[in-house]
Scaffold this motif. Structure first.
Motif, short mmCIF file in Angstrom:
data_model
loop_
_atom_site.label_atom_id
_atom_site.label_comp_id
_atom_site.label_asym_id
_atom_site.label_seq_id
_atom_site.Cartn_x
_atom_site.Cartn_y
_atom_site.Cartn_z
N ALA A 110 78.18 56.63 10.44
CA ALA A 110 77.42 57.27 9.36
C ALA A 110 77.41 56.40 8.12
N ALA A 111 78.56 55.82 7.81
CA ALA A 111 78.64 54.95 6.64
C ALA A 111 77.78 53.70 6.82
N LEU A 112 77.78 53.14 8.02
CA LEU A 112 76.96 51.96 8.27
C LEU A 112 75.47 52.28 8.14
N LEU A 113 75.06 53.40 8.72
CA LEU A 113 73.65 53.79 8.62
C LEU A 113 73.27 54.11 7.19
N ALA A 114 74.21 54.67 6.43
CA ALA A 114 73.93 55.03 5.04
C ALA A 114 73.66 53.81 4.18
N VAL A 115 74.31 52.69 4.51
CA VAL A 115 74.11 51.48 3.72
C VAL A 115 73.05 50.58 4.35
N GLY A 116 72.36 51.06 5.38
CA GLY A 116 71.21 50.33 5.91
C GLY A 116 71.48 49.36 7.04
N ALA A 117 72.59 49.55 7.78
CA ALA A 117 72.84 48.66 8.92
C ALA A 117 71.74 48.85 9.97
N PRO A 118 71.26 47.78 10.60
CA PRO A 118 70.19 47.90 11.60
C PRO A 118 70.60 48.76 12.78
N LEU A 119 69.67 49.54 13.29
CA LEU A 119 69.97 50.44 14.40
C LEU A 119 70.36 49.67 15.65
N GLY A 120 69.82 48.45 15.84
CA GLY A 120 70.18 47.66 17.01
C GLY A 120 71.67 47.34 17.05
N GLY A 160 76.63 46.68 25.46
CA GLY A 160 76.35 46.76 24.03
C GLY A 160 75.23 45.81 23.62
N MET A 161 75.29 44.58 24.12
CA MET A 161 74.23 43.61 23.80
C MET A 161 72.89 44.04 24.40
N PHE A 162 72.93 44.56 25.63
CA PHE A 162 71.72 45.02 26.30
C PHE A 162 71.03 46.11 25.47
N GLY A 163 71.79 47.10 25.05
CA GLY A 163 71.23 48.18 24.25
C GLY A 163 70.84 47.73 22.86
N GLY A 164 71.65 46.85 22.27
CA GLY A 164 71.35 46.38 20.91
C GLY A 164 70.07 45.56 20.85
N PHE A 165 69.95 44.60 21.76
CA PHE A 165 68.74 43.78 21.76
C PHE A 165 67.52 44.57 22.25
N GLY A 166 67.76 45.53 23.16
CA GLY A 166 66.66 46.39 23.58
C GLY A 166 66.13 47.21 22.41
N THR A 167 67.04 47.73 21.61
CA THR A 167 66.64 48.49 20.42
C THR A 167 65.92 47.61 19.42
N GLY A 172 59.79 48.64 16.68
CA GLY A 172 58.51 49.03 16.13
C GLY A 172 57.80 50.13 16.88
N THR A 173 58.39 50.60 17.96
CA THR A 173 57.77 51.65 18.77
C THR A 173 58.11 53.03 18.21
N PRO A 174 57.37 54.07 18.63
CA PRO A 174 57.64 55.43 18.14
C PRO A 174 59.05 55.93 18.45
N VAL A 175 59.67 55.40 19.51
CA VAL A 175 61.01 55.87 19.88
C VAL A 175 62.01 55.63 18.77
#
Length: 343
Positions: A110-120, A160-167, A172-175
């Motif tokens: 939550a703290a990471l997302l709050a300060v703008g960490a990339p979702l990937g 983790g890398m698979f999901g991170g790079f996939g994200t 840019g997609t609606p997901v």
């Protein structure tokens, strides 16, 4: 004059009993009632298995207590600095090795997302974090093998890398557009207020507060591991004495992709706890379970376990949560295929 004091509700004795210990007691009681002659064998098997794992439990408890007392988890914040690709790699690496408990993941992310960490990068950490940590590595080594523990560590980082790079590729997609339920605030349980503000103190024994943290973390994790592993070994004892090896070999044996997919599909809803799963999988392997199915079960189940999944569900919208589960299922099958070829 009427008594207006509000009575204090009494908690029943049953509610005060830990559910894991209660489950162990019920299992033993049922065996004693149904097959009295076998109960001693099940208990002796569980006691010997637990004694054999004790050195790994001790290492795991001391390692976690040291990491908690020093505040070493604050180093994880460095994984979320720099360009997105670097962040994803570092987040996957540290997520697969971090000592985070499930309640700490939520405020940290939550703290990471709050300060703008990339979702990937966050996705990479989310996927890798529940799969491996120092305690899990020690228990998996003792219950299965060092090779399996190392392979699972590599699989956790790769997932983790698979999901991170996939994200990152699909950002840019609606997901993944506007992925958060709401902008999270910094803070949460376990006393985690600003998870990446303090510096680690490696010589923690000079600080009485950190010594207290070491003591409490050690006791808490020792209790946690002992109860879950006792349950696992009691169940394993039942499997040894009552489950035909031919059944396991027929259902989860073989080297085909179908067996690996079945392991992942069964693992996602059936997974109880990573520490308890390790000895059970070890026994299933002895009875004929395919190596790839064992790996896919452990990876898919770890990511979809309730504590890990709640951390994701609490912060992101359902479509992102679905992507999280999709990465877990696909990655677990790929990990199972890779381990089947290597093993």
């Amino acid at each position: 004059m009427a008594d207006t004091t509000t009575p204090i509700p009494r908690t029943s004795w049953l509610a005060r009993i830990d559910r894991v210990w209660l489950a162990i007691g019920i299992i033993v009681l049922l065996v004693a009632l149904i097959d009295t002659a076998q109960v001693d064998d099940v208990l002796i098997f569980a006691a010997k298995a637990l004694a054999g794992t004790m050195p790994f439990i001790a290492f795991a408890v001391l390692a976690i207590a040291y990491l908690k007392a020093t505040g070493a988890e604050n180093l994880l914040a460095k994984a979320f600095e720099g360009n997105p690709a670097r962040m994803i790699v570092m987040a996957a690496l540290l997520g697969g090795l971090s000592p985070f408990c499930s309640c700490e993941v939520i405020p940290f992310i939550a703290a990471l997302l709050a300060v703008g960490a990339p979702l990937g990068a966050v996705m990479a950490f989310w996927l890798a974090s529940p799969l491996m940590d120092p305690a899990m590595f020690a228990i998996t080594t003792g219950a299965i093998s060092m090779e399996f523990a190392l392979a699972k560590t590599v699989a956790a980082i790769a997932l983790g890398m698979f999901g991170g790079f996939g994200t990152l590729l699909l950002s840019g997609t609606p997901v993944f557009t506007n992925p958060l339920r709401e902008k999270p605030a910094v803070g949460g349980c376990c006393g985690v207020k600003a998870p990446f503000s303090a510096k680690p103190v490696w010589k923690f024994w000079r600080d009485s507060d950190r010594v207290a943290i070491f003591r409490s973390a050690g006791l808490e994790n020792a209790t946690f591991l002992l109860k879950w592993l006792t349950l696992a070994y009691v169940i394993e004892g039942l499997m040894v004495f009552y489950m035909p090896a031919d059944l396991i070999a027929n259902v989860l044996g073989g080297t085909g992709i179908g067996t690996i997919m079945l392991g992942a599909l069964v693992g996602m809803p059936a997974y109880l706890n990573g520490y308890a799963a390790a000895p059970l999988i070890g026994d299933l392997l002895d009875q004929g379970m395919a190596n790839g199915a064992a790996m896919s079960f452990m990876i898919a189940g770890g990511v979809s376990s309730i504590p890990a999944a709640i951390a994701v569900w609490a912060l992101v919208k359902p479509r992102v949560f679905a992507a999280y589960l999709g990465f877990a299922l696909t990655g677990s099958i790929l990990a199972g295929m890779a381990w089947q070829l290597m093993a």
